[in-house]
Design an enzyme around this catalytic site. Structure first.
Site, PDB file in Angstrom:
ATOM      1  N   ALA A  70       0.869  -1.177   0.000  1.00 45.69           N
ATOM      2  CA  ALA A  70       0.000   0.000   0.000  1.00 45.69           C
ATOM      3  C   ALA A  70       0.909   1.231   0.000  1.00 45.69           C
ATOM      4  CB  ALA A  70      -0.885  -0.018   1.227  1.00 45.69           C
ATOM      5  N   GLY A 113       0.703  -4.978   1.029  1.00 45.51           N
ATOM      6  CA  GLY A 113      -0.544  -5.036   0.267  1.00 45.51           C
ATOM      7  C   GLY A 113      -0.359  -5.713  -1.089  1.00 45.51           C
ATOM      8  N   GLU A 116      -0.543  -9.282  -0.383  1.00 46.78           N
ATOM      9  CA  GLU A 116      -1.951  -9.546  -0.043  1.00 46.78           C
ATOM     10  C   GLU A 116      -2.820  -9.561  -1.295  1.00 46.78           C
ATOM     11  OE1 GLU A 116      -1.846  -6.394   2.913  1.00 46.78           O
ATOM     12  OE2 GLU A 116      -2.440  -7.835   4.456  1.00 46.78           O
ATOM     13  N   GLU A 136       5.299  -4.948   6.825  1.00 49.39           N
ATOM     14  CA  GLU A 136       4.635  -3.853   7.548  1.00 49.39           C
ATOM     15  C   GLU A 136       5.241  -3.612   8.924  1.00 49.39           C
ATOM     16  OE1 GLU A 136       3.106  -6.298   5.932  1.00 49.39           O
ATOM     17  OE2 GLU A 136       1.356  -5.548   4.836  1.00 49.39           O
TER      18      GLU A 136
HETATM   19  C1  HXC Z   1       5.037   4.360  -1.304  1.00 48.20           C
HETATM   20  C2  HXC Z   1       6.881   3.369  -2.222  1.00 48.20           C
HETATM   21  C3  HXC Z   1       6.536   2.135  -1.649  1.00 48.20           C
HETATM   22  C4  HXC Z   1       5.323   2.065  -0.880  1.00 48.20           C
HETATM   23  C5  HXC Z   1       8.365   1.880  -2.744  1.00 48.20           C
HETATM   24  N1  HXC Z   1       8.021   3.165  -2.892  1.00 48.20           N
HETATM   25  N2  HXC Z   1       7.483   1.227  -1.996  1.00 48.20           N
HETATM   26  N3  HXC Z   1       6.137   4.469  -2.039  1.00 48.20           N
HETATM   27  N4  HXC Z   1       4.631   3.209  -0.736  1.00 48.20           N
HETATM   28  N5  HXC Z   1       4.900   0.938  -0.336  1.00 48.20           N
HETATM   29  C6  HXC Z   1       8.724   4.207  -3.639  1.00 48.20           C
HETATM   30  C7  HXC Z   1       9.959   4.665  -2.898  1.00 48.20           C
HETATM   31  O1  HXC Z   1       9.629   5.635  -1.922  1.00 48.20           O
HETATM   32  C8  HXC Z   1      10.768   5.251  -4.029  1.00 48.20           C
HETATM   33  O2  HXC Z   1      10.256   6.524  -4.358  1.00 48.20           O
HETATM   34  C9  HXC Z   1      10.445   4.327  -5.197  1.00 48.20           C
HETATM   35  O3  HXC Z   1       9.193   3.680  -4.863  1.00 48.20           O
HETATM   36  C10 HXC Z   1      11.495   3.256  -5.399  1.00 48.20           C
HETATM   37  O4  HXC Z   1      11.716   2.601  -4.167  1.00 48.20           O
HETATM   38  P1  HXC Z   1      13.159   2.440  -3.464  1.00 48.20           P
HETATM   39  O5  HXC Z   1      12.911   2.220  -2.015  1.00 48.20           O
HETATM   40  O6  HXC Z   1      14.056   3.527  -3.874  1.00 48.20           O
HETATM   41  O7  HXC Z   1      13.639   1.085  -4.178  1.00 48.20           O
HETATM   42  P2  HXC Z   1      14.624  -0.032  -3.596  1.00 48.20           P
HETATM   43  O8  HXC Z   1      15.779   0.592  -2.876  1.00 48.20           O
HETATM   44  O9  HXC Z   1      14.877  -0.944  -4.733  1.00 48.20           O
HETATM   45  O10 HXC Z   1      13.767  -0.815  -2.483  1.00 48.20           O
HETATM   46  C11 HXC Z   1      12.651  -1.533  -2.880  1.00 48.20           C
HETATM   47  C12 HXC Z   1      11.836  -1.909  -1.626  1.00 48.20           C
HETATM   48  C13 HXC Z   1      11.508  -0.628  -0.819  1.00 48.20           C
HETATM   49  C14 HXC Z   1      12.595  -2.897  -0.768  1.00 48.20           C
HETATM   50  C15 HXC Z   1      10.548  -2.575  -2.143  1.00 48.20           C
HETATM   51  O11 HXC Z   1      10.953   0.367  -1.705  1.00 48.20           O
HETATM   52  C16 HXC Z   1      10.538  -0.832   0.303  1.00 48.20           C
HETATM   53  O12 HXC Z   1      10.890  -1.322   1.371  1.00 48.20           O
HETATM   54  N6  HXC Z   1       9.285  -0.431   0.096  1.00 48.20           N
HETATM   55  C17 HXC Z   1       8.268  -0.475   1.104  1.00 48.20           C
HETATM   56  C18 HXC Z   1       7.769  -1.891   1.280  1.00 48.20           C
HETATM   57  C19 HXC Z   1       6.723  -1.935   2.382  1.00 48.20           C
HETATM   58  O13 HXC Z   1       6.975  -1.588   3.526  1.00 48.20           O
HETATM   59  N7  HXC Z   1       5.530  -2.349   2.010  1.00 48.20           N
HETATM   60  C20 HXC Z   1       4.387  -2.434   2.937  1.00 48.20           C
HETATM   61  C21 HXC Z   1       3.627  -1.129   2.947  1.00 48.20           C
HETATM   62  S1  HXC Z   1       2.351  -1.111   4.145  1.00 48.20           S
HETATM   63  P3  HXC Z   1      11.224   7.816  -4.390  1.00 48.20           P
HETATM   64  O14 HXC Z   1      10.281   8.930  -4.681  1.00 48.20           O
HETATM   65  O15 HXC Z   1      11.903   7.878  -3.076  1.00 48.20           O
HETATM   66  O16 HXC Z   1      12.175   7.510  -5.511  1.00 48.20           O
HETATM   67  C22 HXC Z   1       1.142  -2.060   3.482  1.00 48.20           C
HETATM   68  C23 HXC Z   1      -0.085  -2.203   4.338  1.00 48.20           C
HETATM   69  C24 HXC Z   1      -1.215  -2.819   3.595  1.00 48.20           C
HETATM   70  O17 HXC Z   1       1.238  -2.546   2.418  1.00 48.20           O
HETATM   71  C25 HXC Z   1      -2.455  -2.619   4.379  1.00 48.20           C
HETATM   72  C26 HXC Z   1      -3.699  -2.761   3.640  1.00 48.20           C
HETATM   73  C27 HXC Z   1      -3.919  -2.054   2.396  1.00 48.20           C
END
Ligand code: HXC
Length: 262
Positions: A70, A113, A116, A136
């Site tokens: 998400a 998400g 999911e 998360e």
């Molecule tokens: C918003 C995101 C994002 C996310 C990545 N980006 N994941 N933006 N929400 N979930 C954005 C980054 O901010 C970045 O933007 C660009 O995408 C590229 O990501 P990087 O981090 O630079 O890439 P990398 O170093 O290759 O790392 C990849 C990654 C990392 C390991 C996937 O992006 C990451 O940890 N993402 C978050 C994963 C996460 O926590 N997901 C769960 C979210 S909570 P910029 O602008 O900085 O270049 C969830 C709850 C669901 O899903 C609940 C119900 C709906």
């Protein structure tokens, strides 16, 4: 119209005979699932469910990401009551009610998400480079769209617990061995393989397919409803914590979070 216009997804209702393709399309954000994207996905699936030509639906992303979760930037400033009012899970519930079979064709990240969403689909075909996880916990929250329920049913308690509590990713091969996904193929073949599976399904009676899907889900989901609502309340509750703000803020600021337990 074969190519409907949405902002964050691309839809090809006649991708192949009887097979529709939905491509999540926020590549710069690794297909982070913002609210608008999810609404579009719900609408597209509802349309395809009504389209008599379509017998099987494939949802995919791109090589780098199916979806990295998400949209953290959209959620960062929200509190529990904001989320309760937005009620995004109504959208997820509608997606889950799609009558036609859905195959997730996954390459790269399927996280939070995104994992999911893949698990909400009926089958998962993955490329060798696919990574599945529920990270998360690393941003001070927990899964909210079925992760604690569907992952546990798929891979069992011990592994689900480890993935949900540490946020560790598993690769496609391990996901296959643990029963989370159907098949792993070389990176360049994951979409072709999903089409192959879709073609097989599309040859069957659409009526029998619909009823059979509904029945398999029944076996899988007895008791799931209760679990999903329980999970949802706890997910909302994590947004009452300072750690959620710290975790998401640290992500946005690209630093390590400092969790204090508040
Ligand atoms: C918003 C995101 C994002 C996310 C990545 N980006 N994941 N933006 N929400 N979930 C954005 C980054 O901010 C970045 O933007 C660009 O995408 C590229 O990501 P990087 O981090 O630079 O890439 P990398 O170093 O290759 O790392 C990849 C990654 C990392 C390991 C996937 O992006 C990451 O940890 N993402 C978050 C994963 C996460 O926590 N997901 C769960 C979210 S909570 P910029 O602008 O900085 O270049 C969830 C709850 C669901 O899903 C609940 C119900 C709906």
């Amino acid at each position: 119209m074969t190519h409907m216009e949405y902002q964050f997804i691309l839809v090809e209702p006649a991708f192949q005979k009887h097979i529709a393709l939905i491509r999540l399309n926020r590549p710069k954000e690794l297909n982070a699932l913002n609210l608008q994207l999810m609404l579009e996905l719900k609408q597209a699936l509802a349309n395809l469910d009504q389209n008599e030509e379509v017998r099987c639906i494939i949802i995919t992303g791109n090589e780098q990401a199916f979806a990295a979760g998400a949209d953290i930037k959209q959620m960062e400033s929200k509190n529990s009551i904001d989320l309760l009012k937005i009620d995004q899970f109504e959208t997820w519930d509608q997606i889950r009610k799609t009558k036609k079979p859905i195959i997730a064709a996954v390459s790269g990240f399927a996280l939070g998400g995104g994992c999911e969403l893949a698990m909400t689909c009926d089958m998962i075909i993955a490329s060798e480079s696919a990574k599945f996880g529920q990270p998360e916990i690393k941003i001070g929250i927990m899964p909210g769209a079925g992760g604690t329920q569907r992952l546990t049913r798929a891979v069992g308690k011990a592994m689900a617990m480890e993935m949900v509590l540490t946020g560790k990713f598993i690769g496609a091969e391990e996901a296959k061995n643990r029963g989370l996904i159907n098949k792993v193929v070389p990176d360049e073949l994951y979409l072709d393989e999903a089409v192959k599976l879709a073609k097989e399904i599309a040859q069957m009676s659409p009526v029998a397919i619909q009823l059979a899907k509904e029945s398999v889900l029944k076996a899988f989901e007895s008791g799931l409803q209760e679990g999903l609502y329980f999970e949802r309340k706890n997910f909302y509750l994590t947004f009452a914590s300072e750690d959620q703000k710290e975790g998401m803020n640290a992500f946005v600021e690209k630093r390590k979070p400092n969790f204090k337990g508040n």
